[in-house]
Scaffold this active site. Structure first.
Site, PDB file in Angstrom:
ATOM      1  N   ARG A 137       0.829  -1.212   0.000  1.00 23.71           N
ATOM      2  CA  ARG A 137       0.000   0.000   0.000  1.00 23.71           C
ATOM      3  C   ARG A 137       0.865   1.265   0.000  1.00 23.71           C
ATOM      4  O   ARG A 137       0.538   2.245  -0.663  1.00 23.71           O
ATOM      5  CB  ARG A 137      -0.950  -0.008   1.201  1.00 23.71           C
ATOM      6  CG  ARG A 137      -1.839   1.222   1.247  1.00 23.71           C
ATOM      7  CD  ARG A 137      -3.013   1.045   2.170  1.00 23.71           C
ATOM      8  NE  ARG A 137      -3.645   2.319   2.476  1.00 23.71           N
ATOM      9  CZ  ARG A 137      -4.411   3.000   1.642  1.00 23.71           C
ATOM     10  NH1 ARG A 137      -4.640   2.518   0.432  1.00 23.71           N
ATOM     11  NH2 ARG A 137      -4.936   4.153   2.008  1.00 23.71           N
ATOM     12  N   LYS A 228       9.412   7.184  15.910  1.00 26.39           N
ATOM     13  CA  LYS A 228       9.703   6.069  15.004  1.00 26.39           C
ATOM     14  C   LYS A 228       9.920   6.550  13.580  1.00 26.39           C
ATOM     15  O   LYS A 228      10.873   6.143  12.894  1.00 26.39           O
ATOM     16  CB  LYS A 228       8.569   5.038  15.072  1.00 26.39           C
ATOM     17  CG  LYS A 228       8.808   3.796  14.217  1.00 26.39           C
ATOM     18  CD  LYS A 228       7.997   3.837  12.945  1.00 26.39           C
ATOM     19  CE  LYS A 228       8.182   2.586  12.124  1.00 26.39           C
ATOM     20  NZ  LYS A 228       7.338   2.568  10.917  1.00 26.39           N
ATOM     21  N   ASP A 247       9.198  -0.637  15.221  1.00 23.17           N
ATOM     22  CA  ASP A 247       7.798  -0.861  14.862  1.00 23.17           C
ATOM     23  C   ASP A 247       7.327  -2.138  15.553  1.00 23.17           C
ATOM     24  O   ASP A 247       7.999  -2.645  16.459  1.00 23.17           O
ATOM     25  CB  ASP A 247       7.635  -0.935  13.336  1.00 23.17           C
ATOM     26  CG  ASP A 247       8.313  -2.171  12.736  1.00 23.17           C
ATOM     27  OD1 ASP A 247       9.018  -2.906  13.479  1.00 23.17           O
ATOM     28  OD2 ASP A 247       8.136  -2.415  11.533  1.00 23.17           O
ATOM     29  N   HIS A 249       7.161  -5.203  14.461  1.00 19.04           N
ATOM     30  CA  HIS A 249       8.076  -6.325  14.224  1.00 19.04           C
ATOM     31  C   HIS A 249       9.254  -6.250  15.192  1.00 19.04           C
ATOM     32  O   HIS A 249       9.614  -7.238  15.856  1.00 19.04           O
ATOM     33  CB  HIS A 249       8.608  -6.306  12.786  1.00 19.04           C
ATOM     34  CG  HIS A 249       7.592  -6.609  11.749  1.00 19.04           C
ATOM     35  ND1 HIS A 249       7.226  -7.889  11.412  1.00 19.04           N
ATOM     36  CD2 HIS A 249       6.867  -5.780  10.958  1.00 19.04           C
ATOM     37  CE1 HIS A 249       6.306  -7.847  10.451  1.00 19.04           C
ATOM     38  NE2 HIS A 249       6.078  -6.586  10.158  1.00 19.04           N
TER      39      HIS A 249
END
Length: 290
Positions: A137, A228, A247, A249
C-alpha cells in the site's frame, strides 16, 4: 553498464527490507528503481559460491552478480554512494556478539541488505505515508502522489516514469486533492510538511550536518512525525547509523529476545544495520520456514 559481484549486496533483500518503496521487480531477475528524478534498471544474476564472513554463515547461493544499467560515470557519481558500496558490511556481520544466536541467524538471513543513502525530502514524505500501512500500500500511495504531482520523465530508451514531486509541487496540493488519492489522515501532515519546507521554515540541507539526536528532534517538528518515523528518516536518508526504528516487528523481537531493550552499547555506529537484519528476518524468515 556496471557489474558488481558482492556477497553482501542483494537487490531482492533490499527491495523487501522496508527502507525503499520505489524499487520493484519487473520480471524474475530484473528490477527498476526510481530515486528522486533518476531511473535505474537492475538485473540480478547468481554468481559463484563464496566464503563466509568470520563467525557468520554465508548466504544461500553465494555471491550475487548485480548489473546496473547506467554509465560508469553515473555509477561513480551517484549510485555507488546511494547503495553504500564503499562500506564493508562484512565487518558489521563479523562484529556481532558470538553469543547472540538470534542476531547471528538474522544477519546471515539478510546479509545482502545495505542502508541506502536516500533523498531526505523523499524519505520524509515516504515515512509519513508509511504510518499504519503495509509495504504494497505504501508503494501504491507513493506512485499515486508521484504520478499526480511529479515531473514526467523519460529514459534514454524511451521509458516513461514519474519523478518524486518537489516540496514546492506538493506545497501547492490541497488536503482534499491528497485525500482523493486515498492518503487519508496523512494528507494533512503532508500538506503541512511540504509548506514548511517550501517556505523555508526547516532547511533540509541543515539536517545533513546535524548529529543524530539533533536531526531527530528537528524532524519531529513536522506535523505527523513522531520518534519512530524520525528514526526511519535519520537512518534511511541521513545515514545516522545509530538510529534504530522500532515498529511492531522490532518490538516483538525486543520483547521476546532482549528483555525489551536492544544492547546498543555493543553496536555503536551500526545499530541501524542490526535493525534491518532483525526486521527482514522477522518479516521474511518465518515465511520461508513455513
Amino acid at each position: 553498464m556496471v557489474t558488481i559481484e558482492n556477497q553482501y549486496f542483494s537487490i531482492p533483500q533490499i527491495c523487501m527490507s522496508g527502507q525503499c518503496f520505489r524499487l520493484n521487480p519487473v520480471s524474475g531477475d530484473t528490477y527498476e528503481l526510481i530515486a528522486s528524478d533518476r531511473y535505474l534498471r537492475i538485473k540480478v544474476e547468481e554468481g559463484a559460491p563464496s566464503g563466509a564472513a568470520d563467525g557468520v554463515e554465508g548466504r544461500k547461493g553465494g555471491t550475487e552478480r548485480t548489473v546496473l544499467y547506467c554509465s560508469s560515470e553515473e555509477y561513480e557519481s551517484f549510485w555507488k554512494r546511494y547503495f553504500d558500496l564503499d562500506t564493508s558490511y562484512e565487518e558489521y556481520l563479523a562484529g556481532i556478539d558470538p553469543k547472540d544466536e538470534y542476531l547471528r541467524t538474522a544477519a546471515w538471513f539478510g546479509s545482502g541488505i545495505r542502508i541506502l543513502r536516500q533523498d531526505v525530502w523523499e524519505m520524509i514524505i515516504t515515512f509519513i505515508l508509511s504510518q499504519q500501512n503495509n509495504i504494497p500500500r505504501i508503494k501504491g500511495l507513493i506512485q499515486a502522489v508521484s504520478g499526480k504531482y511529479g515531473q514526467k520523465m523519460e529514459t534514454a530508451d524511451g521509458k516513461l516514469y514519474d519523478a518524486f514531486p518537489t516540496p514546492e509541487q506538493l506545497a501547492d496540493a490541497s488536503e482534499e486533492e491528497l485525500r482523493a488519492l486515498k492518503l487519508g489522515y496523512r494528507s494533512r501532515y503532508i500538506c503541512g510538511t511540504a509548506r514548511m519546507i517550501a517556505d523555508g521554515e526547516v532547511k533540509l540541507d541543515e539536517l545533513k550536518n546535524m548529529d543524530y539526536p539533533e536531526a531527530r528532534a528537528e524532524l519531529m517538528k513536522f506535523p505527523g512525525i513522531g520518534g519512530k518515523v524520525a528514526d526511519c528518516i535519520c537512518l534511511f536518508a541521513l545515514h545516522q547509523m545509530d538510529a534504530f526504528p522500532v515498529d511492531t516487528h522490532i518490538q516483538k523481537v525486543l520483547d521476546t529476545r532482549y528483555g525489551g531493550k536492544f544492547p546498543f552499547e555493543k553496536y555503536k555506529g551500526c545499530a541501524g544495520v542490526m535493525q534491518q537484519y532483525i526486521f527482514y528476518y522477522d518479516l521474511k524468515g518465518n515465511i520461508e520456514k513455513a
